[in-house]
Design a protein around this motif. Structure first.
Motif, mmCIF file in Angstrom:
data_model
loop_
_atom_site.group_PDB
_atom_site.id
_atom_site.type_symbol
_atom_site.label_atom_id
_atom_site.label_comp_id
_atom_site.label_asym_id
_atom_site.label_seq_id
_atom_site.Cartn_x
_atom_site.Cartn_y
_atom_site.Cartn_z
ATOM 1 N N SER A 65 -8.834 7.553 9.536
ATOM 2 C CA SER A 65 -9.758 7.579 8.421
ATOM 3 C C SER A 65 -9.131 8.328 7.282
ATOM 4 N N GLU A 66 -9.886 8.538 6.227
ATOM 5 C CA GLU A 66 -9.335 9.156 5.036
ATOM 6 C C GLU A 66 -8.947 10.591 5.255
ATOM 7 N N ARG A 76 -10.787 0.191 10.109
ATOM 8 C CA ARG A 76 -11.226 1.454 10.696
ATOM 9 C C ARG A 76 -11.654 1.318 12.148
ATOM 10 N N TYR A 119 -1.697 7.219 3.296
ATOM 11 C CA TYR A 119 -2.402 7.999 4.311
ATOM 12 C C TYR A 119 -1.442 8.283 5.461
ATOM 13 N N TYR A 122 -5.418 11.412 3.207
ATOM 14 C CA TYR A 122 -5.002 10.897 1.900
ATOM 15 C C TYR A 122 -4.075 11.890 1.215
ATOM 16 N N GLN A 164 -8.810 -1.911 -1.302
ATOM 17 C CA GLN A 164 -9.372 -1.495 -0.011
ATOM 18 C C GLN A 164 -10.472 -0.466 -0.246
ATOM 19 N N PHE A 189 -11.288 2.475 2.746
ATOM 20 C CA PHE A 189 -10.260 3.466 2.454
ATOM 21 C C PHE A 189 -10.524 4.211 1.152
ATOM 22 N N THR A 223 -7.602 2.849 -4.256
ATOM 23 C CA THR A 223 -6.823 1.857 -3.534
ATOM 24 C C THR A 223 -6.964 0.499 -4.212
ATOM 25 N N ALA A 255 -3.008 -0.010 0.297
ATOM 26 C CA ALA A 255 -2.855 1.264 0.998
ATOM 27 C C ALA A 255 -1.696 1.181 1.967
ATOM 28 N N ASN A 302 -0.746 2.917 5.380
ATOM 29 C CA ASN A 302 -1.390 3.671 6.449
ATOM 30 C C ASN A 302 -0.338 3.999 7.512
#
Length: 836
Positions: A59-60, A110, A181, A186, A210, A214, A218, A222, A224
């Motif tokens: 997650s963020e 997610r 991320y 973040y 996103q 997210f 974004t 993103a 990730n």
């Protein structure tokens, strides 16, 4: 000549990879038994990750999430022998499939899903595949993700574009359009993101806005990065590498189970290298600092109960990079400071420039998994500090330098998330899955001080470059001469506080159709905390305050919706999807201002439409992903660097731009029976980007080199850039790769090569600074000794010695140009242990 080199290298790689199957090759029946039937692979043949608890959601903010239920094996997965598998005594060593073929489980929505089941355009790579491709940093991803531009500019900032959407606004009070991320945390600044990886589980590149899941900033996509979580058994890795330009690197990872419920892991890396730039014979500075990247990542997982888990993590990085550049296309101002030309990969400077960064991140996640739902709490705090010294004029004559002793970002985030489980709360007989969450972000960032000055200005006329004479008139007659070593000091910091509520749900009334609805509501306040400037007369040991600007604040609210429909009209292996969504990037203040209050740049908004197709062909030996898209950007944020703009930089908005096109990727196991280790990969992106409405563009006159735009000391009309191509948007970029793995005595031999092409693009909104087309060829050969789990790799990059740029920035003296690396080569040794 270059095309013949490229063609010859490609044919050599193709021929070398396809040459005969080694003696004693297994029969097709043996191969079928080894590879398993694609539709009914035995559980024991699945990769190790299929038998463990599912990898954590991200997650963020926070680290890896609690385990989900283990997904069922996917039909298209090809079973491969793992590196640490044990072969019974007396049995022939089984042949391994290529590391280029793999099942990828992603968390782009997610929650854990197979890559081919996600109605989003995603490029995903496991740690093994990254190693097979030679990808060691986030910047390297652009070699295997067409449509992605990841440059590290002459001043050391990271500028990231996906599908043409990005920004050249790099100041710490602003945000990238492509968010990065690490384990869900973040990273809100533009320095240090391209450093070496530690131990990576996988990397996901999400294309397009996103905003729903997210969140913040974004609009372009993103990146990730998911690192490896502590394992249930003792295991580790060690990799050392030597290469050209005195490159020395080491990377290690170890995971230790302290108790049955507690495990801890440590990953660390160290990279040192000399610059491929060298000093011109007459250059005042002959020695530049060595490039150094080092860092450590500690993770701890504690299973408090069967349903409750705590994850703690700390990530610490330190870096020193030399800042080297040359000035091209010099204008009259630049000619004063560059009396002689330099050759490629040479600098001729009187300032030994450098960038030093320090980043400390702490994060925690508490996960509670039940049959009814999953609940997660995240928190993170991070502190970034940077120091920069840069020769702005790029010449040997005492001219203009930048000294930034105090750049910083302090950020805190928190998140609460609820997520459905199969058959749980509000799932309606498994036809609905949903995610709900609240996100909080708070940061303070900017410059404690930005110092720039003229060394011995008498050589170019007293203060004429900055218009200091005009500046002194603005503040009054000080009756002071302008001495040597004049320095102007600017300061500016911005605080950001953001709250967001988000949710997304997918309804599947039938197995072959799904409807996804999502949205995110955000309220954000940004305001200046410090803003002003002063004049330092260092020989007189005097500091004269110039301006102390009133503080400003702006509050914005935004709702970013998403609608997506996916269907499987032909078979389970084929999915068609269509989506419509919006993305939002916050407005901000220009904190580097000399003689006028910090200007506010409006928020950036993107409306994106995408139609995609995912599936398999040829008895599941070929996997493909295709997407067609159209992005409309409102108030696209841009930046210009000029000392005569009333500060060091100026921000502005392009009223509207449109970027449309398509991208694709294909992975093909060409001969699944005869040569199961032979794999071809191809990917490409076609982009058509244009500024539809940009009537008040800022830039530099092509003849005089004088700046025009907001804040200019010498008034000049702004220009209409409507109809220009969007910056850093190549019409076509693509990659083609070959990988062959086959059995040899004691282990496996892997041969790989890839070709990357870029048709070229403009670096600036004015369309005066360009990158011509270029093609890169990379190759790798590795031998894996199975008994000791050792891999020896020899590699080469840019084998045709292609001449191209890492980045270009136009400024007062001309074009600050930084060349990308020429041909490089090296060798690495990787050892894995434990994991029994």
């Amino acid at each position: 000549m270059g095309q013949r080199h490229i063609l010859g290298t490609s044919l050599f790689l193709a021929g070398f990879c396809i040459v005969g199957v080694p003696a004693g090759a297994q029969t097709s029946d043996d191969l079928d038994a080894l590879l398993g039937d694609a539709g009914d692979a035995p559980p024991s043949a699945q990769p190790d990750d299929r038998t463990r608890p599912a990898a954590a959601d991200t997650s963020e903010s926070g680290t890896a999430a609690a385990p989900e239920a283990t997904p069922e094996p996917y039909a298209q997965v090809i079973a491969v022998q793992s590196d640490d598998a044990q072969t019974p005594a007396g049995d022939p060593a089984p042949r391994r499939a290529s590391r280029a073929i793999e099942e990828i489980v992603v968390t782009a929505q997610r929650r854990e899903e197979n890559l081919q089941d996600v109605p989003i355009s995603v490029a995903a790579f496991s740690g093994e595949k990254l190693d097979a491709l030679g990808i060691e940093t986030a910047q390297d991803l652009q070699l295997v993700v067409p449509g992605m531009n990841y440059s590290v500019g002459p001043i050391g900032y990271n500028l990231i574009y996906i599908r043409g959407i990005g920004t050249d606004v790099f100041i710490p009070s602003a945000d990238s359009s492509v968010a990065t991320y690490v384990d869900g945390v973040y990273f809100p600044y533009a320095h240090g993101l391209a450093s070496s990886f530690a131990e990576v589980e996988r990397i996901e590149v999400l294309k397009g806005p996103q905003g729903t899941l997210f969140g913040r900033n974004t609009t372009g996509g993103a990146i990730n990065i998911i690192t490896r979580s502590p394992a249930e058994t003792f295991e580790g890795k060690l990799k050392v590498e030597l290469g050209t330009y005195n490159k020395r690197s080491a990377r290690g990872y170890v995971s230790v189970p302290v108790t049955e419920d507690l495990a801890i892991s440590l990953a660390a890396f160290q990279l040192n290298a000399n610059s491929y730039y060298s000093a011109a014979p007459e250059s005042p500075v002959q020695v530049q600092p060595e490039l150094e990247d080092r860092g450590a990542h500690v993770r701890l997982r504690f299973d408090i109960t069967e349903t409750l888990a705590l994850d703690l993590a700390g990530l610490f990085t330190r870096a020193t990079h030399p800042l080297l550049n040359s000035i091209e296309d010099t204008k009259p101002a630049g000619a004063l400071f560059r009396p002689r030309d330099t050759r490629p990969y040479e600098y001729d400077s009187n300032v030994d420039g450098f960038l030093r960064t320090r980043d400390d991140l702490y994060s925690a996640q508490l996960s509670w998994a039940t049959d009814r739902l999953n609940a997660k709490l995240f928190a993170s705090t991070q502190a970034f500090d940077g120091q920069t010294l840069y020769d702005f004029d790029g010449g040997p004559v005492n001219g203009v330098y930048f000294d930034v002793p105090d750049e910083f970002v302090d950020a805190t985030s928190a998140e609460a998330q609820l997520q459905s489980t199969p058959g749980g709360l509000l799932t309606f007989d498994d036809t609905v899955e949903w995610t709900l969450g609240y996100y909080f972000f708070d940061s303070l960032g900017g410059y404690g001080s930005v110092n720039f000055g003229v060394l011995e200005p008498s050589q170019s006329g007293p203060g004429s470059l900055f218009g200091l004479d005009r500046l002194l008139q603005l503040i009054g007659d000080l009756d002071l001469p302008i001495p040597d070593n004049v320095e102007i000091q600017e300061r500016g910091t911005v605080e950001t506080r953001s709250h967001a509520l988000y949710g997304q749900t997918t309804w599947r009334p039938r197995d072959w159709i799904g409807l996804t609805l999502g949205g995110r509501f955000q309220r954000e306040t940004r305001g200046t905390v410090t803003s002003g400037s002063s004049l330092s007369l260092r020989p007189l040991e005097a500091t004269i305050p110039l301006f102390d600007f009133d503080l400003q604040s702006r509050t914005t609210t935004n709702f970013s919706p998403k609608v997506a429909l996916d269907i499987r009209p032909f078979a389970d292996e084929t999915m068609v999807y269509a989506s419509w969504q919006k993305g939002f990037k916050s407005g901000t203040f220009n904190v580097v201002s000399l003689n006028q209050p910090p200007a506010y740049v409006e928020p950036e908004e993107v409306t994106a439409i995408e139609l995609g197709l995912k599936g398999t062909l040829l008895d599941q030996s070929l996997t493909y992903n295709v997407a067609v898209f159209r992005n409309q950007i409102k108030n696209l944020q841009t930046l210009n660097i000029s000392l005569t703009s009333g500060g060091t930089s100026q921000l502005s908005n392009a009223a509207q731009a449109t970027i449309q096109g398509f991208d694709f990727d294909v992975t093909w196991q060409v001969f699944p029976q005869a040569l199961p280790g032979f794999v071809l990969t191809a990917a490409g992106a076609y982009l058509d980007g244009e500024y539809d409405d940009f009537p008040n563009g800022a830039g530099f006159d092509e003849t005089t080199g004088l700046y025009f735009g907001p804040g200019q000391l010498v008034p000049s009309p702004r220009r209409d850039f409507s109809g220009n191509e969007t910056s850093r948007t190549p019409e076509f970029s693509g990659t083609f790769g070959i990988n062959q793995t086959f059995e040899v005595p004691g282990g496996d031999l892997e041969l790989g090569g890839n070709l990357s092409y870029n048709s070229g693009f403009f670096y600036d909104t004015q369309n005066t600074v360009s990158q011509p087309s270029y093609t890169l060829v990379n190759a790798r050969i590795s031998y894996y000794y199975r008994a000791q789990r050792l891999r020896l790799t020899v590699f080469g990059a840019n084998l045709t010695d292609e001449f191209y740029y890492g980045d270009k920035v136009i400024a007062d003296f001309g074009v600050n140009a930084y060349l990308a690396a020429p041909r490089t080569y090296g060798a690495s040794l990787n050892w894995e242990f434990g994991g029994g």
